[in-house]
Write an enzyme that holds these catalytic residues in place. Sequence first.
Site, PDB file in Angstrom:
ATOM      1  N   ARG A  30       0.741  -1.360  -0.151  1.00 22.78           N
ATOM      2  CA  ARG A  30       0.042  -0.039  -0.074  1.00 22.78           C
ATOM      3  C   ARG A  30       0.662   1.387   0.012  1.00 22.78           C
ATOM      4  O   ARG A  30       1.086   2.030  -1.060  1.00 22.78           O
ATOM      5  CB  ARG A  30      -0.908   0.040   1.204  1.00 22.78           C
ATOM      6  CG  ARG A  30      -2.085   0.998   1.264  1.00 22.78           C
ATOM      7  CD  ARG A  30      -1.756   2.418   1.661  1.00 22.78           C
ATOM      8  NE  ARG A  30      -1.072   2.425   3.055  1.00 22.78           N
ATOM      9  CZ  ARG A  30      -0.771   3.421   3.444  1.00 22.78           C
ATOM     10  NH1 ARG A  30      -0.547   4.817   2.976  1.00 22.78           N
ATOM     11  NH2 ARG A  30      -0.222   3.438   4.703  1.00 22.78           N
ATOM     12  N   ASP A  31       1.520   1.481   1.067  1.00 26.87           N
ATOM     13  CA  ASP A  31       2.371   2.962   1.300  1.00 26.87           C
ATOM     14  C   ASP A  31       3.476   2.562   0.352  1.00 26.87           C
ATOM     15  O   ASP A  31       3.897   3.790  -0.419  1.00 26.87           O
ATOM     16  CB  ASP A  31       2.719   2.981   2.671  1.00 26.87           C
ATOM     17  CG  ASP A  31       3.460   4.108   2.749  1.00 26.87           C
ATOM     18  OD1 ASP A  31       3.392   5.143   2.040  1.00 26.87           O
ATOM     19  OD2 ASP A  31       4.372   4.224   3.932  1.00 26.87           O
ATOM     20  N   HIS A 238       6.487   4.018  12.815  1.00 30.44           N
ATOM     21  CA  HIS A 238       6.771   4.165  11.326  1.00 30.44           C
ATOM     22  C   HIS A 238       7.663   5.193  10.764  1.00 30.44           C
ATOM     23  O   HIS A 238       7.430   6.300  10.942  1.00 30.44           O
ATOM     24  CB  HIS A 238       5.252   4.329  10.692  1.00 30.44           C
ATOM     25  CG  HIS A 238       5.294   4.391   9.260  1.00 30.44           C
ATOM     26  ND1 HIS A 238       4.317   3.513   8.571  1.00 30.44           N
ATOM     27  CD2 HIS A 238       5.810   5.136   8.214  1.00 30.44           C
ATOM     28  CE1 HIS A 238       4.391   3.875   7.289  1.00 30.44           C
ATOM     29  NE2 HIS A 238       5.516   4.816   7.124  1.00 30.44           N
ATOM     30  N   HIS A 240      10.494   6.508   8.316  1.00 28.97           N
ATOM     31  CA  HIS A 240      11.288   6.832   6.938  1.00 28.97           C
ATOM     32  C   HIS A 240      12.861   7.106   7.299  1.00 28.97           C
ATOM     33  O   HIS A 240      13.172   7.485   8.115  1.00 28.97           O
ATOM     34  CB  HIS A 240      10.642   7.996   6.253  1.00 28.97           C
ATOM     35  CG  HIS A 240       9.432   7.562   5.645  1.00 28.97           C
ATOM     36  ND1 HIS A 240       8.934   7.793   4.452  1.00 28.97           N
ATOM     37  CD2 HIS A 240       8.317   7.011   6.399  1.00 28.97           C
ATOM     38  CE1 HIS A 240       7.668   7.511   4.163  1.00 28.97           C
ATOM     39  NE2 HIS A 240       7.142   7.030   5.530  1.00 28.97           N
ATOM     40  N   CYS A 271       5.891   9.326   0.077  1.00 28.09           N
ATOM     41  CA  CYS A 271       4.535   9.892   0.480  1.00 28.09           C
ATOM     42  C   CYS A 271       4.244  10.768  -0.580  1.00 28.09           C
ATOM     43  O   CYS A 271       5.029  11.841  -0.939  1.00 28.09           O
ATOM     44  CB  CYS A 271       4.609  10.670   1.821  1.00 28.09           C
ATOM     45  SG  CYS A 271       2.856  11.453   2.193  1.00 28.09           S
ATOM     46  N   ASN A 280      10.442   4.098   3.069  1.00 28.30           N
ATOM     47  CA  ASN A 280      10.116   3.388   4.277  1.00 28.30           C
ATOM     48  C   ASN A 280      11.320   2.903   4.873  1.00 28.30           C
ATOM     49  O   ASN A 280      12.186   2.372   3.979  1.00 28.30           O
ATOM     50  CB  ASN A 280       8.943   2.811   4.260  1.00 28.30           C
ATOM     51  CG  ASN A 280       7.856   3.430   4.042  1.00 28.30           C
ATOM     52  OD1 ASN A 280       7.275   4.056   5.047  1.00 28.30           O
ATOM     53  ND2 ASN A 280       7.151   3.401   2.981  1.00 28.30           N
TER      54      ASN A 280
END
Length: 334
Positions: A30-31, A238, A240, A271, A280
């Site tokens: 997804r991300d 989460h 990065h 993003c 990430n």
Amino acid sequence: MTVPMQGPTAGRPPIEGLPREVRIHEVGARDGLQNEQATVPTEVKAEFVHRLAEAGLTTIEATSFVHPKWVPQLADAAELMPLLADLPGRYPGVRLPVLVPNERGLERALELGVREIAVFGSATESFARANLNRTVDESLAMFEPVVARAKAAGVRVRGYLSMCFGDPWEGPVPVAQVAGVARRLYEMGCDELSLGDTIGVATPGHVAALLAELTGTGTDGSGPAGGGTVPVERTAVHFHDTYGQALSNTLAALQRGVTVVDASAGGLGGCPYAKSATGNLATEDLVWMLHGLGIRTGVDLARLSATSVWMADRLGRPSPSRTVRALNRQEQQQ
């Protein structure tokens, strides 16, 4: 002849006080893929998720039910989910959460039998405007009926909070400001909160300070402190890796009791609404560190690395994960 390396746990003593087990919340499908320039075919996405499950990942965020205008790379959510319907049966315990932005997104997800969702909020006004075209208060008001309806339907809810450490428009974000928004999401009914370093500017001391404020523990991970109300067991991180701090920040979070860490296979992602956000934390890099610390993940690192090499081939570029590159190079030399 190259002598094969032993597994990452071989001969490496753990650090005292760390959790014995960590659940990895895999966000690559997804991300990771939402930030790709080209749209990945639905069948490739489905195989990617299947391969991730086969590698031992139990929480795999599959897609997002947002309007195709905003994230065209994930416009096939309704087509993808039926291709994943066999996973819980093949791999008991596998969870396939999806991101939903509003009530309409929730309705679409529920129609497809989704049992776990996530909402995506912001700790700063600038990013709330850029990402949701709303203020922080307006975005939280939008999430309230989504969370309430999901909980009423027996669906688990995760709350993402972005820009927890720095914002490209506003600069460093005060710890109290982040904790205040996080508490509102938790009190709304979110089962888990994921604290996002969206542009990768956090450092370990900042991580410790935010967790102390949010969970009510001291910066050394023990004893009462100010703030509180959100149990550390309900908190995820989460990170990065913009400045190469994702693993050190993760270790700081583990030392303060966090046991859920978000990561993306092969280091995919960024993003679309924050151009300074790079990839990430790579799941393989995370697993190498955790296994080296004697922390269980249930992940087969070799299979996971092979999956990331497979996906990198389909994206037409090498994986940025150092562990993937090292293992792949080692395999080629044998």
